[in-house]
Design an enzyme around this catalytic site. Structure first.
Site, PDB file in Angstrom:
ATOM      1  N   LYS A 190      47.307  44.322  42.258  1.00 49.75           N
ATOM      2  CA  LYS A 190      47.142  44.454  43.716  1.00 49.75           C
ATOM      3  C   LYS A 190      48.347  45.135  44.378  1.00 49.75           C
ATOM      4  CE  LYS A 190      43.750  40.728  44.152  1.00 49.75           C
ATOM      5  NZ  LYS A 190      43.227  39.629  45.006  1.00 49.75           N
ATOM      6  N   LYS A 246      52.260  39.574  52.929  1.00 52.44           N
ATOM      7  CA  LYS A 246      51.647  39.013  51.724  1.00 52.44           C
ATOM      8  C   LYS A 246      52.089  39.841  50.536  1.00 52.44           C
ATOM      9  CE  LYS A 246      47.373  37.849  49.430  1.00 52.44           C
ATOM     10  NZ  LYS A 246      45.932  37.604  49.541  1.00 52.44           N
ATOM     11  N   LYS A 299      53.441  34.812  52.827  1.00 51.42           N
ATOM     12  CA  LYS A 299      52.817  34.292  51.610  1.00 51.42           C
ATOM     13  C   LYS A 299      53.326  35.054  50.396  1.00 51.42           C
ATOM     14  CE  LYS A 299      48.310  34.029  49.518  1.00 51.42           C
ATOM     15  NZ  LYS A 299      46.966  34.541  49.540  1.00 51.42           N
TER      16      LYS A 299
HETATM   17  C1  PBG Z   1      42.477  36.501  48.713  1.00 53.56           C
HETATM   18  C2  PBG Z   1      43.501  35.441  48.652  1.00 53.56           C
HETATM   19  C3  PBG Z   1      44.348  35.085  47.588  1.00 53.56           C
HETATM   20  C4  PBG Z   1      45.007  33.930  47.987  1.00 53.56           C
HETATM   21  C5  PBG Z   1      44.582  33.621  49.278  1.00 53.56           C
HETATM   22  N1  PBG Z   1      43.664  34.577  49.676  1.00 53.56           N
HETATM   23  C6  PBG Z   1      44.509  35.686  46.228  1.00 53.56           C
HETATM   24  C7  PBG Z   1      44.986  37.048  46.061  1.00 53.56           C
HETATM   25  O1  PBG Z   1      45.368  37.729  47.005  1.00 53.56           O
HETATM   26  O2  PBG Z   1      44.919  37.494  44.933  1.00 53.56           O
HETATM   27  C8  PBG Z   1      45.961  33.148  47.147  1.00 53.56           C
HETATM   28  C9  PBG Z   1      46.186  31.731  47.557  1.00 53.56           C
HETATM   29  C10 PBG Z   1      46.875  30.879  46.559  1.00 53.56           C
HETATM   30  O3  PBG Z   1      47.378  31.326  45.519  1.00 53.56           O
HETATM   31  O4  PBG Z   1      46.943  29.663  46.818  1.00 53.56           O
HETATM   32  N2  PBG Z   1      42.904  37.778  49.002  1.00 53.56           N
END
Ligand code: PBG
Length: 328
Positions: A222, A200, A253
């Site tokens: 983050k 991620k 992701k």
């Molecule tokens: C929570 C999370 C996020 C997304 C999914 N779970 C946001 C982030 O990490 O800031 C993003 C999903 C999307 O943009 O469709 N941690």
């Protein structure tokens, strides 16, 4: 002209039937996971402005939406709570409140649609007054890894107890998969699946999602826990850890700008692979289609197929319903 030994790839494209016959990948409703947002209230359906066609549903309407998706052949929904600021605190206490909005929503969906798989996101951000995925040290601003694991485990148990089939840690804390696995096993949830957000990235493609949950970080970014988008080898390192910690499914992701990562992980694991076609990717297609600059439906189907081609077994996408309707 010596034409007979020319290789003619075009020969295999001459008719629709032949193209169907030689097609290397298929997209079906079995590949789709629909993310959905839930809010407090009754009969509420609040549009997410930066994600045309997506809504925050109160539980009653969420259940209706899940039934609709089930009829379309979709097997799995991924749920996210959008909570009022007043309920958020610095240690995300609400995330393990067994009587909170989220576990209540999970139960309602499972009661109404027992065959629908419910996947739930594990991270502190929807519950945290700091808008971070982990606990923030008030003095230094550091995201505290090991203290966060405890909360993630409690949150996972709350979700599993409520009926979640697939726990999806999206927080990127080190060691979380093993920690959550152990907590689930100790409480008898040995068949609760873990789909780890393995690779991620710290991405600007999450903007519209943070609008939907009002969950943007209050300070900083983050980057000390989500991955640097310049890195690929590091994704394999995360993959090896997640496998060894007992993840059942791995995820990449975002999706479209990260197809190389997906393909790389495909070559390096035998585990099922998911990809998250995130909010910003959805918003871009919707915005350009709205302007008439692209054919939205065609671009959607082309993108979803690209995920399959790159090696995804399943796709979390806000396009799930639209795609399923087209595939019918
Ligand atoms: C929570 C999370 C996020 C997304 C999914 N779970 C946001 C982030 O990490 O800031 C993003 C999903 C999307 O943009 O469709 N941690």
């Amino acid at each position: 002209m010596n034409g007979f030994n020319i290789s003619r790839p075009r020969r295999n494209r001459t008719s629709k039937a032949l193209r169907n016959l030689i097609r290397e990948n298929e997209l079906t409703t079995n590949d789709l996971i629909a993310p959905l947002f839930v809010i407090e209230g009754k009969n509420e359906k609040v549009p997410v402005t930066s994600m045309p066609g997506q809504f925050r549903f109160s539980i009653d309407l969420l259940v209706q939406k899940v039934k609709e998706l089930e009829k379309l052949g979709i097997n799995c929904v991924s749920l996210f709570p959008a909570l009022d600021d007043s309920i958020k605190d610095s240690t995300a206490t609400e995330s393990y409140n067994d009587n909170g909005l989220f576990p209540t929503a999970i139960k309602a969906v499972k009661d109404a649609c027992p065959d629908m798989l419910v996947m739930t996101d594990v991270a502190l951000d929807p519950y945290s007054s700091d808008g971070h995925d982990g606990i923030v040290d008030p003095k230094t601003g550091e995201i505290l890894n090991d203290q966060t694991l405890e909360v993630l485990a409690k949150m996972s148990l709350t979700q599993a107890k409520a009926g979640s089939d697939i726990i999806g840690p999206s927080d990127m804390m080190d060691g979380r998969v093993a920690y959550i696995r152990q907590a689930l096993d100790e409480e008898g949830y040995k068949n609760t699946n873990i789909m780890s957000y393995t690779a991620k990235y710290a991405s600007s493609f999450y903007g519209p999602f943070r609008d939907a949950l009002d969950s943007a970080p209050k300070s900083g970014d983050k980057k000390t826990y989500q991955m640097d988008f310049a890195n690929k080898r590091e994704a394999i390192r995360e993959l090896i850890l997640d496998e060894s910690e007992g993840a059942d499914i791995l995820m990449v992701k975002p999706g479209l700008a990260y197809l190389d990562i997906l393909s790389e992980l495909r070559m390096n694991t035998t585990l099922p692979l998911a990809v998250y076609n995130v909010s910003g990717e959805y918003a871009m297609v919707k915005a350009a289609a709205e302007k008439g600059w692209i054919d939205g439906e065609a671009v959607m189907m082309e993108s979803l197929m690209a995920f399959k081609r790159a090696g995804a077994d399943m796709i979390l996408t806000y396009f799930s319903q639209e795609a399923a309707e087209l595939l019918q």
